[in-house]
Design a protein around this motif. Structure first.
Motif, short mmCIF file in Angstrom:
data_model
loop_
_atom_site.label_atom_id
_atom_site.label_comp_id
_atom_site.label_asym_id
_atom_site.label_seq_id
_atom_site.Cartn_x
_atom_site.Cartn_y
_atom_site.Cartn_z
N ASN A 120 0.56 -1.34 0.04
CA ASN A 120 0.05 0.06 0.12
C ASN A 120 0.96 1.33 0.02
OD1 ASN A 120 -2.41 -1.33 -0.12
ND2 ASN A 120 -2.66 -1.34 2.20
N ALA A 155 1.20 4.34 -2.91
CA ALA A 155 1.01 5.77 -2.57
C ALA A 155 2.01 6.24 -3.23
CB ALA A 155 1.08 5.97 -1.13
N LYS A 157 1.61 6.75 3.17
CA LYS A 157 0.19 6.33 3.17
C LYS A 157 -0.31 6.37 4.62
CE LYS A 157 -2.54 2.78 2.10
NZ LYS A 157 -3.91 3.44 2.11
#
Ligand code: SF4
Length: 190
Positions: free
Chosen positions: A41, A45, A92
């Motif tokens: 994740n 980003a 993130k």
């Protein structure tokens, strides 16, 4: 001239210098093979940022390549707001403002100012909860500046052959542990 230090490695070095070796080793490998969900994740980003797809507004610079001669650093900034003279490093999700995050934005700051840009504010931005964390400029936080300079020097002097990880908690959280011969295992049983 010494090889420049990559700005993105500052945070890895604080976590564990050996992780930089694995980071480089796996840099061309499909990330699903070795990264956990949270790391993927975070990478996504940054891919958005690196691909320059968030915005092309003329008032912002994204993913600009920078170099700082004074400290021998090379890398990219995340975002620079030209009007407010603010450097922003987006993550993130920020739960703690780790020293490594601050060193990264300091490195960007020194590179940008050396390249002639005015930088008056530093912000670490947490994307998931849309929070901003203001970071003092290095001139206003001498203690953090000394720590930053000390880490740069440690990176320059680093000797992999004589490094032994002592913090088992770091190895427990490390995505490279399955491949690492320096992994420390905490044998204490609760
Ligand atoms: S497993 Fe431990 S020693 Fe190996 S890279 Fe990760 S934190 Fe460092």
């Amino acid at each position: 001239m010494e090889n420049p230090i990559s700005i993105s490695m500052l945070n890895d070095f604080i976590f564990c210098p050996v992780s930089i070796y694995f980071h480089s080793l796996y840099s061309g490998v499909e990330k699903n093979l070795y990264q956990g969900k949270s790391q993927i994740n975070g990478t996504k980003a940054h891919e958005t940022i690196d691909n320059n797809t968030l915005s092309n507004k003329k008032d912002f610079l994204y993913a600009k390549e920078v170099y700082c001669e004074k400290y021998g650093l090379i890398g990219k900034i995340d975002c620079y707001d030209i009007n407010s003279k603010t450097l922003v490093e987006r993550k993130k999700k920020v739960t703690t403002v780790y020293d490594g995050y601050i060193y990264q934005i300091y490195a960007q700051y020194f590179a940008m100012t050396e390249m002639g840009y005015d930088v008056e504010r530093l912000i670490i931005h947490s994307i998931d909860d849309n929070k901003n964390y203001n970071i003092d400029l290095p001139e206003r936080n001498k203690n953090m500046l000394l720590k930053f300079e000390s880490v740069i020097q440690q990176m320059k002097d680093f000797d992999m052959d004589n490094f032994y990880q002592t913090n088992a908690e770091k190895c427990k959280k490390c995505i490279y542990a399955p491949y690492c011969d320096r992994e420390v295992i905490d044998n204490d049983v609760d």
